[in-house]
Design a protein around this motif. Sequence first.
Motif, PDB file in Angstrom:
ATOM      1  N   GLU A 293       4.543 -10.818  -0.206  1.00 19.33           N
ATOM      2  CA  GLU A 293       3.387 -10.420   0.605  1.00 19.33           C
ATOM      3  C   GLU A 293       3.747  -9.396   1.671  1.00 19.33           C
ATOM      4  O   GLU A 293       2.871  -8.674   2.167  1.00 19.33           O
ATOM      5  N   ASP A 294       5.025  -9.299   2.031  1.00 19.30           N
ATOM      6  CA  ASP A 294       5.434  -8.433   3.139  1.00 19.30           C
ATOM      7  C   ASP A 294       5.980  -7.088   2.691  1.00 19.30           C
ATOM      8  O   ASP A 294       6.396  -6.286   3.527  1.00 19.30           O
ATOM      9  N   ILE A 295       6.006  -6.833   1.388  1.00 20.79           N
ATOM     10  CA  ILE A 295       6.581  -5.578   0.918  1.00 20.79           C
ATOM     11  C   ILE A 295       5.490  -4.529   0.725  1.00 20.79           C
ATOM     12  O   ILE A 295       4.292  -4.811   0.799  1.00 20.79           O
ATOM     13  N   ALA A 296       5.918  -3.326   0.454  1.00 21.65           N
ATOM     14  CA  ALA A 296       5.022  -2.231   0.080  1.00 21.65           C
ATOM     15  C   ALA A 296       5.766  -1.356  -0.916  1.00 21.65           C
ATOM     16  O   ALA A 296       6.986  -1.192  -0.833  1.00 21.65           O
ATOM     17  N   ILE A 297       5.039  -0.827  -1.886  1.00 20.84           N
ATOM     18  CA  ILE A 297       5.596   0.122  -2.844  1.00 20.84           C
ATOM     19  C   ILE A 297       4.996   1.481  -2.519  1.00 20.84           C
ATOM     20  O   ILE A 297       3.772   1.649  -2.530  1.00 20.84           O
ATOM     21  N   VAL A 298       5.866   2.450  -2.212  1.00 21.00           N
ATOM     22  CA  VAL A 298       5.381   3.757  -1.742  1.00 21.00           C
ATOM     23  C   VAL A 298       6.118   4.874  -2.463  1.00 21.00           C
ATOM     24  O   VAL A 298       7.160   4.668  -3.097  1.00 21.00           O
ATOM     25  N   ARG A 299       5.542   6.066  -2.345  1.00 22.24           N
ATOM     26  CA  ARG A 299       6.225   7.276  -2.798  1.00 22.24           C
ATOM     27  C   ARG A 299       6.706   8.047  -1.582  1.00 22.24           C
ATOM     28  O   ARG A 299       5.988   8.183  -0.596  1.00 22.24           O
ATOM     29  N   ASN A 300       7.908   8.580  -1.689  1.00 21.50           N
ATOM     30  CA  ASN A 300       8.456   9.386  -0.598  1.00 21.50           C
ATOM     31  C   ASN A 300       7.647  10.662  -0.435  1.00 21.50           C
ATOM     32  O   ASN A 300       7.205  11.267  -1.409  1.00 21.50           O
ATOM     33  N   GLY A 301       7.434  11.080   0.805  1.00 20.24           N
ATOM     34  CA  GLY A 301       6.622  12.269   1.056  1.00 20.24           C
ATOM     35  C   GLY A 301       7.179  13.519   0.409  1.00 20.24           C
ATOM     36  O   GLY A 301       6.468  14.290  -0.231  1.00 20.24           O
ATOM     37  N   GLU A 302       8.489  13.767   0.550  1.00 21.01           N
ATOM     38  CA  GLU A 302       9.098  14.948  -0.056  1.00 21.01           C
ATOM     39  C   GLU A 302       9.030  14.875  -1.567  1.00 21.01           C
ATOM     40  O   GLU A 302       8.759  15.859  -2.247  1.00 21.01           O
TER      41      GLU A 302
END
Length: 701
Positions: A293-302
């Motif tokens: 519940e505390d994680i996030a999956i993201v894409r790096n901005g660059e």
Amino acid sequence: MMSGQSFKVMDSPILLLLALLVALVQCFPDDYHSHNSTRHHDYCVLGAGPAGLQMGHFLSKSQRDYIILERNSGPGSFFNIYPRHRKLISINKIYTGRRNREFNLRHDWNSLLSDRPDLLLQRVSRELYPDADSFPRYLSMYVKELGLKVQYGVDIGKIRASESESPRGRGYILTDQRGLDYTCRVLLVSTGLWDPQKVQFEGSDLVEGYESIPVDPEEYKDQAVLILGKGNSAFETAQSILGRASRIHLYSPSPVRLAWQTHYVGDLRAVNNELLDTYQLKSLDGLVEGGLEDIAIVRNGEDEKKRSGRKKKCRSSGKEKRGKLFLTLSELLDSSDGKNSSKVTATNLPVYHNDNFSLRQPYDRVIRCLGFRFNFSIFDGSARPPSSEGARGRLPGVTAWYEGRGTPDLFVLGTAAHSRDYRSSAGGFVHGFRYTVRAVHRVLELRYHSNSWPSIKLSISQLQSWLLRRVNEASGPYQMFGVLGDIILLRGSHCEYLEEFPLQALPQFSSLSGHQLSKHGLLVLVLQYGLNRTDSLGPGRAESEWTRAWRSNFLHPVLYYYDKLPTERDMRHRPVGWPLPRPKAVHHMIEDFLTEWDGPISHSQPLRRFLEHCLHTDLRAFYAESCFRLSLTNRKPPLFCRQGYLRKHGVVRNRQLWQHAHEAGLTLGGQDSASPDTDPAFPNYLTRAGASVSSAINLDF
């Protein structure tokens, strides 16, 4: 003459109109007639999976009015899709060295119960771990050969309780996709678990699901893969791509649980655990614990900018390369709207704050493998069973006899009923719930048809041999250890033997079985694992001395003696890990490497001593000479002599010796000269088992 009469009839305008209407009605499709109509059955079984078909067999055998409703075009449709990589992990051990059918079911985890000795999965597959496609074929064969009443293409979308209650109960109304209603007195839900278990977190839309991932290993060539989950579906997925992916990491809150350590078949099985080798031998793969519940999956901005710049090139080749995905913590993100994956910078990643963060490298794919949950959405408020307290609320809450809590006359079968023994026995799997379904059917037979739980009447002198027979061949208590047990109602010189009763329902024993307890009390036979947590493969893992049988670690028989039925309070306050409350007396039979409890010294003699203690009766077996001497010198000879020698039954009961004695003129006329097969004091089933021969056991496998 007849022709003229016909013409006169046809001349009638009314009859012409009637004939036209009949013709028009016949032209309408069947759906037109059934629309908004109602079909009634005493029993509606929802779902033609293995649990539904197993119940169908018992209902058909008892000649009940039932229908099995299945939304798909064939039985066992779950197994047309899952497991995704098409290998079952349920054992199909064909060669056991035994011909005893009941014993062999201990090692056949796929076949359903029937009266047909050849109606087994081995007719479809000879593999130890069969291909998943073989199971629906087996279920189709099961339906066809038993003539079960299954109606396919019926997708029930709404279930509600009947508003008008009758003396028989309130009943249920099921509505399908065409608006057709099915009403039933009793609803048996065997839909299994279809809905994927999901956890909502930021970036969860970037995660692929186990139910939809590609199964071709080449799709993962040289990719870094993060798998959420550490169950069999997660390891099954990892194993299939182990030779193609560059690295595989498994992430979940709990450490991996190995089935050979926990004795729970739902935990990780060795057939899927090759990644443990590559993890422990440091070959790029690994396991990590952490909350979901505390994680996030993201894409790096660059990375996002580079990816957008490559879109034009990728379009020309017809493929767009996936962007790199990072696992981070939601608390490190600037906002919580879940739509900022393209704005993530280095400060939003854990590695910025901890350069030794385990999952700091980017991934090409993130896959969710968190299992499945029960579909509650088809039930309205009047018919919806509550969520279970255990299993993270994924299953419906049921009573100890598998009736929905707060939903009378609605029973839950199969995997969906696993909340009763979640992570403690095999009730969520075919080799376990085929027996709990039979137990539910016996409850139905008493409640709705006044048929008591089947029982066998035994002389007390025959009880020990019957117990030894059960612990050495019975498959129900063996598979559903700690959940189903045999109940022995003591009646003085005889007893009643009931097989495979739900142990947690003992306080309701009389109302569920139709049998009453006497002043002599009862015995309960259970198979269970020990509570001493030891290294399952280490030294000292097993106990071999019968005087320390209570320290047994592996599966072994345990007998509990009660002088009265345990109460609900007793069940709630039983010792931790015990299947039953503390009894008046308890007897552990020493665990056995071969699971053969037939040793005269280690098994039979301690069992006899325990029974003698509980029954206050001498249960020893004697030769005729000893019985003769004891009968002359004792006012009350031992029970074996009273029930055998003094009634001229002899010591050994078999047809050859009886025939020899008869030909030699040693037998008397009348009842006493009857053959062993016709002697009313010696039931046929005991003759076949050789149950009164001695205190030891002699089974013909």
